[in-house]
Design a protein around this motif. Structure first.
Motif, mmCIF file in Angstrom:
data_model
loop_
_atom_site.group_PDB
_atom_site.id
_atom_site.type_symbol
_atom_site.label_atom_id
_atom_site.label_comp_id
_atom_site.label_asym_id
_atom_site.label_seq_id
_atom_site.Cartn_x
_atom_site.Cartn_y
_atom_site.Cartn_z
ATOM 1 N N GLY A 36 0.829 -1.205 0.000
ATOM 2 C CA GLY A 36 0.000 0.000 0.000
ATOM 3 C C GLY A 36 0.861 1.251 0.000
ATOM 4 O O GLY A 36 0.607 2.210 -0.744
ATOM 5 N N LEU A 37 1.903 1.256 0.829
ATOM 6 C CA LEU A 37 2.775 2.443 0.929
ATOM 7 C C LEU A 37 3.524 2.680 -0.379
ATOM 8 O O LEU A 37 3.651 3.823 -0.841
ATOM 9 N N LYS A 73 -5.630 0.222 9.426
ATOM 10 C CA LYS A 73 -6.436 0.008 10.637
ATOM 11 C C LYS A 73 -5.593 0.009 11.910
ATOM 12 O O LYS A 73 -6.073 0.311 12.982
ATOM 13 N N GLY A 74 -4.329 -0.324 11.811
ATOM 14 C CA GLY A 74 -3.442 -0.283 12.966
ATOM 15 C C GLY A 74 -2.413 0.818 12.784
ATOM 16 O O GLY A 74 -2.753 1.972 12.576
ATOM 17 N N TYR A 75 -1.121 0.424 12.831
ATOM 18 C CA TYR A 75 -0.052 1.402 12.565
ATOM 19 C C TYR A 75 0.706 0.973 11.310
ATOM 20 O O TYR A 75 0.712 -0.212 10.950
ATOM 21 N N LEU A 76 1.335 1.930 10.661
ATOM 22 C CA LEU A 76 2.034 1.644 9.409
ATOM 23 C C LEU A 76 3.126 0.613 9.649
ATOM 24 O O LEU A 76 3.954 0.770 10.549
ATOM 25 N N TYR A 91 9.084 4.385 2.256
ATOM 26 C CA TYR A 91 7.979 4.677 1.332
ATOM 27 C C TYR A 91 6.960 5.607 1.984
ATOM 28 O O TYR A 91 6.380 6.479 1.321
ATOM 29 N N ALA A 92 6.732 5.419 3.296
ATOM 30 C CA ALA A 92 5.768 6.282 3.986
ATOM 31 C C ALA A 92 6.242 7.732 3.932
ATOM 32 O O ALA A 92 5.480 8.643 3.581
#
Ligand SMILES: Cc1cc2nc3c(=O)[nH]c(=O)nc-3n(C[C@H](O)[C@H](O)[C@H](O)COP(=O)(O)OP(=O)(O)OC[C@H]3O[C@@H](n4cnc5c(N)ncnc54)[C@H](O)[C@@H]3O)c2cc1C
Length: 416
Positions: free
Chosen positions: A43-44, A64-67, A189-190
């Motif tokens: 996704g990132l 939904k949680g953390y990256l 990537y984030a």
């Protein structure tokens, strides 16, 4: 926050107190051009390449949680391009090239280490199969070298080469393969996506997908409704559940894969080794821990933890290959939820619902695919055309019988 030598010296002299957060924590806007569901590696990377390659920055990534809390932070970090079948071969070749430029592209130290991978073989038949695979890798433009018994003995002296049941008679060596620091890949990537304007929204679970007249309109989340022209589901082991929100039934089973790490040891293994007669692979982390893993737990499950029979199975394989491993203490083990397809190959495709895209089915090999998958999915979302290296990862291949069964085990999810 960018890294450079001057900044590192400056921070070092001021007690490292000036480093700021690597990405923002925005509240969700009511509407985006693209919503990506899932803040794992895929996704990132998709968010990053949407912005960088296609200039699409009105994008929200919902996690939904953390990256990086999913499989991207739980894997054994092996990166390679040693696939054989058309479809996989060109895709992983492209992905490895992206790995090779990733740290410069992101200005982030992902600890990419092309330390080489040895796939051991233990029979004449296995050698022939690896020779064929190596030839395919070379014709794809990647590297492969077939090593005989003496060469493997010289390079990997710590193995039990003369095991009575599984003597080591050679290896397929892939020098450009290796390992990378998994969290750093997610963080790199984030940061890259955030810097280009993508909203990374954590603690935001997607609980519904809005569809009207055969077209996606947005998502329902634990932080309210978000409208979107396009939605990409990139949720790895949870893919069947998120796709079900859109009424889709995927050909995916979720299974647990476990990994293990030993206490820190002095440098012992400067490469990656895979056992040809048992599902066991091993490398050594930069902190000194031996990192190893094995087979899937055989039953389908959404529990991100494993069980003792599989732990025993992996340890047994490790002892058969390198008995001195028995002297190391296991520090910890963990599990991740694998999205297993019937042929062991992934899906990057549109769906029959306009504006809804899928990226899933990475089985236990999706870490090496992170850059390639992000690049190809971004291309598909931006242009509605398949990116050539990923063009065979169609959802309808199971209906058409055009499967990409790399392991040749047939349509049994847990055997791939
Ligand atoms: C033990 C282990 C060893 C492995 N070893 C290797 C290896 O050596 N080499 C290799 O190539 N691959 C390996 N893999 C596989 C690889 O890690 C995965 O295939 C890959 O990480 C999956 O893609 P991802 O990073 O996007 O998944 P994830 O990091 O799992 O990302 C998916 C994200 O979606 C989020 N999500 C799910 N549902 C929702 C929802 N409803 N709303 C919002 N967010 C949601 C999840 O919280 C998660 O963060 C291994 C995996 C495991 C578990």
């Amino acid at each position: 926050m960018r890294f450079n030598i001057l900044e590192i010296v400056r921070q070092g002299l001021s007690g490292n107190s000036g480093w700021g957060p690597h990405w923002r924590s925005p509240d969700p806007k009511p509407e985006y051009d693209v919503v990506i569901v899932g803040g794992g590696g895929h996704g990132l990377a998709t968010a990053f390449y949407l912005a960088k390659e296609h200039g699409i920055t009105n994008v929200a990534l919902l996690e939904k949680g953390y990256l990086g809390g999913g499989n991207v932070g739980r894997n054994t970090t092996i990166v390679r391009a040693n696939y054989m079948l058309p479809g996989n071969s060109e895709f992983y070749s492209h992905s490895l090239k992206l790995w090779e430029g990733m740290e410069q592209e992101l200005n982030y130290n992902a600890m990419m280490s092309q330390r080489g991978i040895y796939n051991l073989f233990h029979s004449d038949g296995q050698r022939d199969a690896y020779a064929r695979r190596g030839n395919q890798m070379i014709s794809q433009g990647d590297d492969a070298e077939l090593l005989d018994r003496a060469a493997v003995r010289r390079r990997l002296p710590f193995l039990d080469h003369d095991n009575a049941r599984f003597p080591v008679i050679g290896a397929l060596y892939h020098g450009r393969g290796g390992t990378a620091r998994h969290d750093a890949v997610a963080w790199g990537y984030a940061r890259g996506a955030d810097r280009r304007g993508v909203d990374l929204i954590q603690n935001c679970e997607v609980i519904g997908i809005d569809i009207e007249g055969g077209r996606v309109r947005g998502v329902q989340t634990t932080r309210g409704a978000i409208r979107a022209k396009k939605v990409a589901l990139v949720t790895a082991g949870r893919s069947s559940q998120t796709a079900a929100m859109a009424g889709l039934r995927l050909p995916i089973e979720s299974h647990v894969l476990q990994a293990f790490v030993s206490e820190g040891l002095k440098p012992l293994i400067d490469c990656v080794v895979t056992f040809g007669m048992g599902h066991f692979y091993i490398s050594q982390s930069d902190k000194g821990g031996l990192v190893f893993g094995g087979d899937l737990d055989f039953y389908a499950s959404y529990a991100a933890r494993g069980n003792l029979p599989m732990a025993e199975h992996v340890m047994e394989a490790g002892m058969a290959l390198m008995p001195m491993i028995g002297q190391a203490r296991v520090l910890r083990s963990w599990g991740g939820i694998m999205d297993m397809t019937p042929d062991g190959s992934p899906i990057i495709d549109k769906t029959d619902i306009r504006g809804l895209y899928l990226d899933c089915g990475w089985c236990y090999g999706g870490f090496k695919a992170v850059p390639g998958s992000g690049f190809s999915l971004a291309h598909l979302v931006a242009t509605d055309r398949h990116h050539a290296p990923a063009a065979r990862f169609r959802l309808d291949r199971f209906a058409r019988g055009a499967v990409i069964d790399e392991e040749a085990t047939g349509s049994q999810h847990n055997l791939h």
